[in-house]
Design an enzyme around this catalytic site. Sequence first.
Site, PDB file in Angstrom:
ATOM      1  N   LYS A  48       2.128 -11.846   2.002  1.00 26.38           N
ATOM      2  CA  LYS A  48       1.890 -10.812   3.009  1.00 26.38           C
ATOM      3  C   LYS A  48       2.834 -11.079   4.163  1.00 26.38           C
ATOM      4  CE  LYS A  48      -1.989  -8.809   5.562  1.00 26.38           C
ATOM      5  NZ  LYS A  48      -3.441  -8.976   5.806  1.00 26.38           N
ATOM      6  N   ASP A 145     -13.384  -4.817   7.878  1.00 24.85           N
ATOM      7  CA  ASP A 145     -12.390  -3.908   7.294  1.00 24.85           C
ATOM      8  C   ASP A 145     -12.580  -3.798   5.775  1.00 24.85           C
ATOM      9  OD1 ASP A 145     -10.289  -2.106   7.417  1.00 24.85           O
ATOM     10  OD2 ASP A 145      -8.724  -3.644   7.390  1.00 24.85           O
TER      11      ASP A 145
END
Length: 186
Positions: A48, A145
């Site tokens: 990431k 989230d």
Amino acid sequence: MQEQQFAFSLDMLAEATENFHYKNKLGQGGFGAVYKGITRNGNEIAVKNLSAKSTQGNREFMNEVKLVANVQHRNLAKLLGCCAEGNERLLVYEYFPNKSLDTFLFDSEKGRELDWQKPYSIVVGIARGLLSLHEDSQLRIIHRDIKVNNILLDHKLNAKIADFGLAKPFPEDETHIHTRVAGTYG
């Protein structure tokens, strides 16, 4: 067998992802892109790459490293390590060949692989992962989230919760949390 180290160099991750080549791009999140990589010893990883332009990306990086580094559960994506060199902030996770749950929900071909038992098993895995964060880990964490593209699926379609950039620690002596609306749009 996955990498056992925690600190990765930028050169090592650039080599593993073929210099973050677009053909290795797995997706684009709110704070940066995710790339598939293969380490020198043949292990597949997901890298990431948090946007250097985003101050929120830097906060997300520090948050994920602090909160997720020591939290382990079979339904949580495992953080293998990180890299912080210059303006670069990279997180290294285990790689999931089946990508995320949205791949199966919004692709009619992939969706056919989901019989009645598999979605049930996925939901139970998500619940177990959340329970481990809320109740069973030494540091109680609220994810903030949860959405289908933050639920990754391993080779057996077992659910793994990922992306802890917006997560918050939850004090052990509190019974509920008051917070503003959080999460990413979409």
